[in-house]
Design a protein around this motif. Structure first.
Motif, PDB file in Angstrom:
ATOM      1  N   VAL A   1      -6.947  -0.917   5.058  1.00  0.00           N
ATOM      2  CA  VAL A   1      -6.382  -0.667   3.737  1.00  0.00           C
ATOM      3  C   VAL A   1      -5.120  -1.511   3.621  1.00  0.00           C
ATOM      4  CG1 VAL A   1      -5.112   1.072   2.398  1.00  0.00           C
ATOM      5  CG2 VAL A   1      -7.309   1.642   3.379  1.00  0.00           C
ATOM      6  N   LEU A   2      -4.917  -2.062   2.456  1.00  0.00           N
ATOM      7  CA  LEU A   2      -3.688  -2.798   2.179  1.00  0.00           C
ATOM      8  C   LEU A   2      -2.689  -1.829   1.586  1.00  0.00           C
ATOM      9  CD1 LEU A   2      -2.001  -5.352   1.836  1.00  0.00           C
ATOM     10  CD2 LEU A   2      -3.199  -5.765  -0.292  1.00  0.00           C
ATOM     11  N   ASP A   3      -1.559  -1.675   2.243  1.00  0.00           N
ATOM     12  CA  ASP A   3      -0.510  -0.779   1.769  1.00  0.00           C
ATOM     13  C   ASP A   3       0.526  -1.616   1.026  1.00  0.00           C
ATOM     14  OD1 ASP A   3       1.368   1.192   1.353  1.00  0.00           O
ATOM     15  OD2 ASP A   3       1.148   2.045   3.353  1.00  0.00           O
ATOM     16  N   CYS A   4       0.357  -1.664  -0.295  1.00  0.00           N
ATOM     17  CA  CYS A   4       1.283  -2.432  -1.130  1.00  0.00           C
ATOM     18  C   CYS A   4       1.366  -1.775  -2.497  1.00  0.00           C
ATOM     19  CB  CYS A   4       0.827  -3.889  -1.269  1.00  0.00           C
ATOM     20  SG  CYS A   4      -0.630  -4.122  -2.288  1.00  0.00           S
ATOM     21  N   SER A   5       2.236  -2.301  -3.326  1.00  0.00           N
ATOM     22  CA  SER A   5       2.368  -1.812  -4.688  1.00  0.00           C
ATOM     23  C   SER A   5       1.148  -2.239  -5.497  1.00  0.00           C
ATOM     24  CB  SER A   5       3.643  -2.403  -5.306  1.00  0.00           C
ATOM     25  OG  SER A   5       3.605  -2.269  -6.703  1.00  0.00           O
ATOM     26  N   TRP A   6       0.698  -1.365  -6.391  1.00  0.00           N
ATOM     27  CA  TRP A   6      -0.414  -1.728  -7.278  1.00  0.00           C
ATOM     28  C   TRP A   6      -0.057  -2.954  -8.112  1.00  0.00           C
ATOM     29  CZ3 TRP A   6      -5.322  -0.570  -7.172  1.00  0.00           C
ATOM     30  CH2 TRP A   6      -5.744   0.565  -6.487  1.00  0.00           C
ATOM     31  N   ASN A   7       1.216  -3.196  -8.331  1.00  0.00           N
ATOM     32  CA  ASN A   7       1.643  -4.339  -9.139  1.00  0.00           C
ATOM     33  C   ASN A   7       1.407  -5.679  -8.445  1.00  0.00           C
ATOM     34  OD1 ASN A   7       2.588  -2.510 -11.058  1.00  0.00           O
ATOM     35  ND2 ASN A   7       4.605  -2.414 -10.115  1.00  0.00           N
TER      36      ASN A   7
ATOM     37  N   THR B   1       2.156   6.853   2.595  1.00  0.00           N
ATOM     38  CA  THR B   1       1.136   7.614   3.316  1.00  0.00           C
ATOM     39  C   THR B   1       0.724   6.888   4.599  1.00  0.00           C
ATOM     40  OG1 THR B   1      -0.697   6.656   2.036  1.00  0.00           O
ATOM     41  CG2 THR B   1       0.275   8.722   1.224  1.00  0.00           C
ATOM     42  N   GLY B   2       0.787   5.564   4.584  1.00  0.00           N
ATOM     43  CA  GLY B   2       0.448   4.802   5.779  1.00  0.00           C
ATOM     44  C   GLY B   2       1.385   5.090   6.931  1.00  0.00           C
ATOM     45  N   LYS B   3       2.673   5.135   6.637  1.00  0.00           N
ATOM     46  CA  LYS B   3       3.660   5.423   7.691  1.00  0.00           C
ATOM     47  C   LYS B   3       3.464   6.844   8.233  1.00  0.00           C
ATOM     48  CE  LYS B   3       6.895   1.956   7.284  1.00  0.00           C
ATOM     49  NZ  LYS B   3       7.646   1.283   8.287  1.00  0.00           N
TER      50      LYS B   3
END
Length: 168
Positions: A66-72, A20-22
């Motif tokens: 916002v940090l755009d990363c995997s929840w993991n 969604t960020g891209k």
């Protein structure tokens, strides 16, 4: 109405087709950052591990990250951001509407996190605008309209926590 500047620290961990960020960047609605040092100091960082909840009292700050990363990998990446002078804030209880985590509390993607923050900080139009770029975007506001309205009327972080407890 105050327009907030939106920033994403992009950790390059997501599927580019679902990112969604891209997509927000494609519409020139956010600024993507690939280096922590390029994030604007003093900004609000939406951090699910933060001790303080985002509230309308934070509205004097103009930049939201916002940090755009995997929840993991959230727990491994957020500590790296502690060195930056950012205002860490957690979003209150809300349901995700994105296809990957639909109906799951606290599992919002980047655009949902931005929209929630914008709504709580009083810019509902900007929240609706960024969500309009996604087929399922309107569903986020439909699912969360009542809590978002209540959160947007809170005075401070403590009020947000009290309101949140009514929804959990």
């Amino acid at each position: 109405m105050k327009e907030f500047r939106l920033h994403i620290y992009h950790a390059r961990q997501c599927d580019p087709k679902k990112c969604t960020g891209k997509r927000l960047k494609k519409f020139d609605l956010v600024r993507l950052h690939e280096k922590i040092n390029s994030l604007p100091k003093g900004s609000i960082l939406l951090d699910p591990l933060a001790e303080k909840a985002l509230s309308p009292a934070d509205g004097e700050i103009s930049d939201i990250i916002v940090l755009d990363c995997s929840w993991n990998t959230v727990e491994e990446i957020f500590p790296k951001l502690l060195r930056r002078k950012l205002q860490h804030r957690a979003l209150p209880y809300l349901l995700a509407s994105n296809p990957v985590n639909f109906g799951k509390p606290f599992k919002m993607n980047s655009v949902e996190a931005f929209a929630a923050a914008l709504y709580i900080l009083g810019n509902k139009d900007q929240a609706e605008n960024i969500l309009s770029k996604f087929r399922w975007g309107h569903t986020f506001l439909e699912l969360n309209r009542e809590p978002l309205e209540d959160y947007s009327k809170a005075n401070n972080s403590e009020d947000i926590i009290q309101i949140q407890n009514e929804y959990i």
